[in-house]
Write an enzyme that holds these catalytic residues in place. Structure first.
Site, PDB file in Angstrom:
ATOM      1  N   ASP A   1      34.383  65.643  42.270  1.00 22.16           N
ATOM      2  CA  ASP A   1      32.935  65.518  42.028  1.00 22.16           C
ATOM      3  C   ASP A   1      32.263  66.890  42.064  1.00 22.16           C
ATOM      4  O   ASP A   1      31.362  67.165  41.282  1.00 22.16           O
ATOM      5  CB  ASP A   1      32.303  64.607  43.097  1.00 22.16           C
ATOM      6  CG  ASP A   1      32.626  63.139  42.820  1.00 22.16           C
ATOM      7  OD1 ASP A   1      33.089  62.844  41.696  1.00 22.16           O
ATOM      8  OD2 ASP A   1      32.455  62.318  43.739  1.00 22.16           O
ATOM      9  N   CYS A   2      32.702  67.717  43.011  1.00 24.54           N
ATOM     10  CA  CYS A   2      32.050  69.025  43.145  1.00 24.54           C
ATOM     11  C   CYS A   2      32.663  70.082  42.235  1.00 24.54           C
ATOM     12  O   CYS A   2      32.016  71.071  41.900  1.00 24.54           O
ATOM     13  CB  CYS A   2      32.059  69.480  44.599  1.00 24.54           C
ATOM     14  SG  CYS A   2      33.634  69.233  45.437  1.00 24.54           S
TER      15      CYS A   2
END
Lengths: 398, 142
Positions: free
Chosen positions: A137-138
């Site tokens: 996600d990051c």
């Protein structure tokens, strides 16, 4: 006679320090004696230049847009270790280019690897970065590619776990076949011996008991400023010593750290060892403060005082069998002929005394110009009493 | 006999087809032409061809005649226009080459410990092309 590092630094700042190389110091001690040498000389500069496989660089490339974790990293096709934080990697000197055929066919040529990538960076050339990952996600990107150079990237520093080996094996070959080793090409039937090390100019030969070289000692690494970070891997000052305290085989080692920016390409050279692999030929210079007569005596060490073990790389070394074929002096090694088993055998170096002298001179010039001050160690390295003798790998349980 | 004032030395790369490998070709050369020879390198390739680096010494005319004779026999003759050179900028004077150079063309000059290259002693064995850690030895065309 006593002088402190602070007093020496004050003299350096005023331009009045007496600085000589370790080879010059050996002659001064021989001609005028220890007390006189101790009075007259403030600093001795030592140097070494050779293949130091246990070297490598930490790099931070900066973050891509969108971001990527850089799990697998290639630099000019050479894998760098990406198992640290995103955008960081460690490129090891001995890493082969991906797909290198290794020793097939034998002997492998190993024309390019991590050491060469480091040389290219120090030379200011651009290096191809390719990174892949699994996506988070990051850090959503799964691949990224770019060109990097020492000018662009955020941090780039050598962090070498094992440099400056204090004494080392002299390699011989008693078999009937040529042997291709990290100590060079060995002719059959004791046709030659090869060695690495600068002898009386070598840093740890001039401070054999580690009185002045410790954690935090400022050095020249690759021609730029570096520091002793820690004891090196396989650091073992507990080994047997000669009467004047010189180890009779591989002993102390240094872990060194230093900014790639400021290094000079002539002292940071990628190297290929036929039939063995790739490496980094590296120059290191270490200043030794002459604190007292003991340090003048230590730095007065000559090549004839330094004995290195002759080890058979056909049988004893690869099988990790004990025993040596004898000891030979650096005086004989540098002369180009040693006696083993009553036989005269040609000796060739694989490390460069020309470059070791050059970096010791460079350090001398920097100190004389007031551009390099000496340091007190922050903490000592483990000495002969404190260190843990190096152990082999435990035998696997059946 | 050879007049030493008109002597020249010329190097050739000879490739012998497999059917010629067992014939005394070079011996015949010396008997028929007024030349002397020095074998610098001799190898047999994986295709069972013979590769010879040969230096002929003599007057110019017999050397040319000898080369033509070899070609008539079916030997591929290349006059050697390549040489092995030391790239001074790439050499770090480590001395590794002294351990494998068979002719002493590459050696360490003591006590300076500089690597020096004497091209006249080079026998074109090509070991230095892969053995030099910084690839400082290069093939160049004359």
């Amino acid at each position: 006679m006593q002088r402190s590092i602070a007093e020496i630094n004050a003299k350096i700042a005023q331009g009045g320090a007496v600085v000589v190389t370790a080879e010059e110091m050996t002659r001064i001690v021989q001609e005028r004696g220890v007390p006189c040498a101790a009075r007259e000389v403030d600093v001795v500069t030592t140097g070494t230049f050779g293949m130091m496989c246990s070297s490598g660089a930490f790099l931070n490339f900066g973050h891509a847009r969108p971001r990527i974790k850089m799990q697998r990293v290639l630099l000019n096709g050479v894998p760098a270790y990406g198992g640290i934080a995103a955008a960081d990697a460690y490129i090891g000197a001995a890493e082969l280019r991906a797909g290198d055929p290794g020793n097939q066919p034998f002997p492998g040529e190993f024309r390019y690897g991590g050491g060469h990538v480091i040389e290219e960076l120090v030379s200011g050339r651009k290096v191809r970065l390719e990174a892949t990952s699994y996506g988070t996600d990051c850090y959503p990107s799964k691949s990224a590619a770019s060109w990097i150079s020492l000018r662009d990237i955020n941090q780039a520093y050598l962090f070498n776990p094992r440099n400056c080996y204090q004494n080392y094996n002299v390699a011989a070959n008693t078999s009937r076949q040529t042997k291709y080793t990290y100590l060079g090409i060995l002719k059959p039937r004791l046709g030659n011996v090869s060695y690495s090390g600068a002898g009386e100019l070598s840093p740890l030969m001039n401070d054999p008991m580690l009185r002045t070289i410790g954690i935090g000692t400022r050095v020249l690494l690759g021609g730029g400023t570096g520091y002793v970070a820690w004891e090196g891997t396989q650091h073992d000052p507990t080994v047997a010593r000669s009467g004047r305290g010189i180890p009779l085989g591989g002993a102390a080692t240094l872990a060194l750290i230093g900014n790639l920016r400021g290094m000079r390409p002539e002292y940071v050279r990628g190297a290929s060892m036929l039939g063995y692999g790739v490496s980094l030929a590296l120059g290191v210079a270490v200043p030794i403060p002459i604190l007292d007569e003991d340090m003048a005596f230590r730095t007065g060490v000559g090549d004839a005082d330094i004995l290195a073990p002759v080890v058979d790389y056909a049988e004893a070394y690869p099988a990790r069998k004990p025993g040596v074929l004898g000891h030979v002096s650096f005086a004989d090694l540098k002369r180009g002929e040693v006696t083993v088993d009553g036989r005269a055998i040609p000796a060739n170096p694989i490390s460069s005394l020309v470059m070791a002298r050059a970096i010791a001179e460079l350090l001398k010039e920097k100190i004389l110009a007031g551009a390099f001050l000496l340091t007190e160690p922050v903490a000592p390295l483990p000495g002969p009493q404190e260190a843990r003798p190096t152990q082999p790998l435990p035998e696997a349980e059946p | 006999m050879n007049d030493s004032r008109n002597q020249i030395r010329k190097r050739f790369v000879l490739v012998f087809p497999s059917d010629l490998v067992d014939k005394p070709v070079i011996c015949e050369l010396v008997k028929r032409f007024d030349v002397t020879f020095n074998i610098l390198t001799a190898t047999i390739t994986s295709e069972r061809e013979g590769r010879l680096v040969l230096e002929l010494t003599g007057a110019s005319a017999p050397i040319s005649a000898a080369a033509e004779h070899l070609e008539r026999l079916g030997v591929a003759v290349d006059s050697l226009n390549q040489e092995v050179r030391l790239n001074e900028d790439a050499c770090m004077h480590c001395g590794t080459c002294e351990g494998f150079c068979p002719s002493g063309a590459l050696r360490v000059q003591r006590p300076e410990m500089r690597v020096v290259y004497d091209e006249s002693k080079c026998i074109l064995c090509e070991r230095c092309l892969t053995g030099c850690p910084t690839h400082a030895m290069e093939f160049r065309f004359r």
